[in-house]
Design a protein around this motif. Sequence first.
Motif, mmCIF file in Angstrom:
data_model
loop_
_atom_site.group_PDB
_atom_site.id
_atom_site.type_symbol
_atom_site.label_atom_id
_atom_site.label_comp_id
_atom_site.label_asym_id
_atom_site.label_seq_id
_atom_site.Cartn_x
_atom_site.Cartn_y
_atom_site.Cartn_z
ATOM 1 N N SER A 12 27.406 -11.563 56.931
ATOM 2 C CA SER A 12 27.409 -12.113 58.278
ATOM 3 C C SER A 12 28.328 -11.425 59.273
ATOM 4 O O SER A 12 28.206 -11.624 60.469
ATOM 5 C CB SER A 12 27.779 -13.599 58.211
ATOM 6 O OG SER A 12 29.047 -13.724 57.602
ATOM 7 N N CYS A 13 29.269 -10.630 58.797
ATOM 8 C CA CYS A 13 30.230 -10.058 59.747
ATOM 9 C C CYS A 13 30.760 -8.709 59.262
ATOM 10 O O CYS A 13 30.376 -8.226 58.203
ATOM 11 C CB CYS A 13 31.387 -11.021 59.967
ATOM 12 S SG CYS A 13 32.419 -11.219 58.506
ATOM 13 N N HIS A 15 33.519 -8.009 58.021
ATOM 14 C CA HIS A 15 34.203 -8.104 56.731
ATOM 15 C C HIS A 15 33.210 -7.872 55.595
ATOM 16 O O HIS A 15 33.489 -7.171 54.619
ATOM 17 C CB HIS A 15 34.866 -9.473 56.577
ATOM 18 C CG HIS A 15 35.362 -9.741 55.191
ATOM 19 N ND1 HIS A 15 36.526 -9.204 54.704
ATOM 20 C CD2 HIS A 15 34.812 -10.428 54.169
ATOM 21 C CE1 HIS A 15 36.676 -9.591 53.445
ATOM 22 N NE2 HIS A 15 35.651 -10.330 53.096
ATOM 23 N N CYS A 16 32.048 -8.467 55.723
ATOM 24 C CA CYS A 16 31.001 -8.312 54.703
ATOM 25 C C CYS A 16 30.588 -6.845 54.599
ATOM 26 O O CYS A 16 30.396 -6.312 53.511
ATOM 27 C CB CYS A 16 29.777 -9.151 55.059
ATOM 28 S SG CYS A 16 30.127 -10.909 55.267
HETATM 29 CU CU LIG Z 1 31.518 -11.479 56.649
#
Ligand SMILES: [Cu+2]
Length: 67
Positions: A12-13, A15-16
């Motif tokens: 989702s972001c 970080h992923c």
């Molecule tokens: Cu994420």
Amino acid sequence: MKNILLNVEGMSCAHCVNSIEGALKEIGANGKVDLANGTVAVEFDESKLTLPVIKEAIEEQGYDVAE
Ligand SMILES: [Cu+2]
């Protein structure tokens, strides 16, 4: 080199993206996450890596790889 496209759930972001691309880099594969499509393009050397190893690396980060 072999190129595959995996459908990965739960991304989702940024970080992923970093988690997955970093994990792939660690095992010697080149990954490119497409958040909008929920896919990861993976380029790897077939003589060194297999698909199950690649899937495991992604799943270890907490994401589900669809068949
Ligand atoms: Cu994420």
